[in-house]
Design a protein around this motif. Structure first.
Motif, PDB file in Angstrom:
ATOM      1  N   UNK A 145       4.765  12.889  -4.915  1.00 28.59           N
ATOM      2  CA  UNK A 145       3.831  13.583  -4.033  1.00 28.59           C
ATOM      3  C   UNK A 145       3.471  12.682  -2.860  1.00 28.59           C
ATOM      4  N   UNK A 146       2.830  13.258  -1.864  1.00 23.09           N
ATOM      5  CA  UNK A 146       2.431  12.470  -0.702  1.00 23.09           C
ATOM      6  C   UNK A 146       1.320  11.481  -1.065  1.00 23.09           C
ATOM      7  N   UNK A 147       0.525  11.796  -2.081  1.00 24.59           N
ATOM      8  CA  UNK A 147      -0.528  10.873  -2.521  1.00 24.59           C
ATOM      9  C   UNK A 147       0.102   9.594  -3.056  1.00 24.59           C
ATOM     10  N   UNK A 148       1.179   9.745  -3.816  1.00 25.27           N
ATOM     11  CA  UNK A 148       1.855   8.572  -4.359  1.00 25.27           C
ATOM     12  C   UNK A 148       2.441   7.728  -3.229  1.00 25.27           C
ATOM     13  N   UNK A 149       2.967   8.366  -2.199  1.00 23.35           N
ATOM     14  CA  UNK A 149       3.510   7.645  -1.053  1.00 23.35           C
ATOM     15  C   UNK A 149       2.412   6.867  -0.351  1.00 23.35           C
ATOM     16  N   UNK A 150       1.286   7.504  -0.143  1.00 24.92           N
ATOM     17  CA  UNK A 150       0.163   6.831   0.513  1.00 24.92           C
ATOM     18  C   UNK A 150      -0.332   5.661  -0.337  1.00 24.92           C
ATOM     19  N   UNK A 151      -0.357   5.833  -1.640  1.00 28.03           N
ATOM     20  CA  UNK A 151      -0.795   4.760  -2.531  1.00 28.03           C
ATOM     21  C   UNK A 151       0.153   3.568  -2.430  1.00 28.03           C
ATOM     22  N   UNK A 152       1.447   3.822  -2.454  1.00 25.95           N
ATOM     23  CA  UNK A 152       2.420   2.730  -2.346  1.00 25.95           C
ATOM     24  C   UNK A 152       2.303   2.026  -1.000  1.00 25.95           C
ATOM     25  N   UNK A 153       2.099   2.801   0.054  1.00 25.78           N
ATOM     26  CA  UNK A 153       1.947   2.232   1.386  1.00 25.78           C
ATOM     27  C   UNK A 153       0.711   1.347   1.458  1.00 25.78           C
ATOM     28  N   UNK A 154      -0.403   1.847   0.879  1.00 29.20           N
ATOM     29  CA  UNK A 154      -1.639   1.075   0.876  1.00 29.20           C
ATOM     30  C   UNK A 154      -1.478  -0.201   0.055  1.00 29.20           C
ATOM     31  N   UNK A 155      -0.819  -0.117  -1.070  1.00 20.87           N
ATOM     32  CA  UNK A 155      -0.622  -1.280  -1.922  1.00 20.87           C
ATOM     33  C   UNK A 155       0.207  -2.338  -1.222  1.00 20.87           C
ATOM     34  N   UNK A 156       1.255  -1.929  -0.506  1.00 20.73           N
ATOM     35  CA  UNK A 156       2.078  -2.924   0.196  1.00 20.73           C
ATOM     36  C   UNK A 156       1.327  -3.526   1.376  1.00 20.73           C
ATOM     37  N   UNK A 157       0.491  -2.737   2.033  1.00 25.00           N
ATOM     38  CA  UNK A 157      -0.316  -3.248   3.147  1.00 25.00           C
ATOM     39  C   UNK A 157      -1.319  -4.279   2.650  1.00 25.00           C
ATOM     40  N   UNK A 158      -1.982  -3.986   1.536  1.00 20.20           N
ATOM     41  CA  UNK A 158      -2.963  -4.915   0.967  1.00 20.20           C
ATOM     42  C   UNK A 158      -2.261  -6.206   0.533  1.00 20.20           C
ATOM     43  N   UNK A 159      -1.057  -6.073   0.005  1.00 22.66           N
ATOM     44  CA  UNK A 159      -0.320  -7.257  -0.436  1.00 22.66           C
ATOM     45  C   UNK A 159       0.044  -8.135   0.747  1.00 22.66           C
ATOM     46  N   UNK A 160       0.334  -7.520   1.907  1.00 21.81           N
ATOM     47  CA  UNK A 160       0.673  -8.304   3.092  1.00 21.81           C
ATOM     48  C   UNK A 160      -0.562  -9.000   3.659  1.00 21.81           C
ATOM     49  N   UNK A 161      -1.725  -8.333   3.617  1.00 20.47           N
ATOM     50  CA  UNK A 161      -2.938  -8.886   4.191  1.00 20.47           C
ATOM     51  C   UNK A 161      -3.437 -10.058   3.374  1.00 20.47           C
ATOM     52  N   UNK A 162      -3.362  -9.980   2.047  1.00 17.46           N
ATOM     53  CA  UNK A 162      -3.903 -11.046   1.195  1.00 17.46           C
ATOM     54  C   UNK A 162      -2.936 -12.158   0.975  1.00 17.46           C
TER      55      UNK A 162
END
Length: 106
Positions: free
Chosen positions: A89-106
């Motif tokens: 689903x698109x929610x899962x895509x957004x979750x994966x995108x958010x998780x990778x973004x947070x991983x890059x920031x930290x």
């Protein structure tokens, strides 16, 4: 497949008259030109397209048939490729995108 494509000169020398020269070679030249462009993303077609491009100046009906056969192979090869991951689903895509973004920031 496994057919030998010959030139007009060879056919005249041997005496083959069953394979006529195309009346409009522009269609063949455009098709082979597009296939050459396609080999950028589909290198598995390079050998067949290279063989077809040798007959650009005087193509015969057998050459056009072979070019159309290559087009059919390129379509079936493209359709058989599969994606490595598919999101449900698109929610899962957004979750994966958010998780990778947070991983890059930290």
């Amino acid at each position: 497949m496994n057919g030998k494509l010959t030139t007009v000169v060879f056919d005249k020398h041997v005496g083959i008259t069953s394979d006529p020269v195309l009346s409009d070679i522009g269609d063949y030249q455009r098709l082979v030109g597009r296939l050459i462009y396609l080999t950028i993303t589909r290198p598995d077609l390079s050998y067949a397209v290279q063989n077809l491009s040798q007959f650009m100046n005087a193509p015969k009906q057998s050459h056009m048939d072979a070019a159309i056969r290559v087009v059919r192979r390129s379509i079936t090869g493209y359709m058989s490729k599969k994606q490595s991951t598919v999101s449900r689903s698109s929610v899962e895509v957004e979750y994966r995108s958010m998780a990778s973004t947070v991983a890059e920031v930290t």
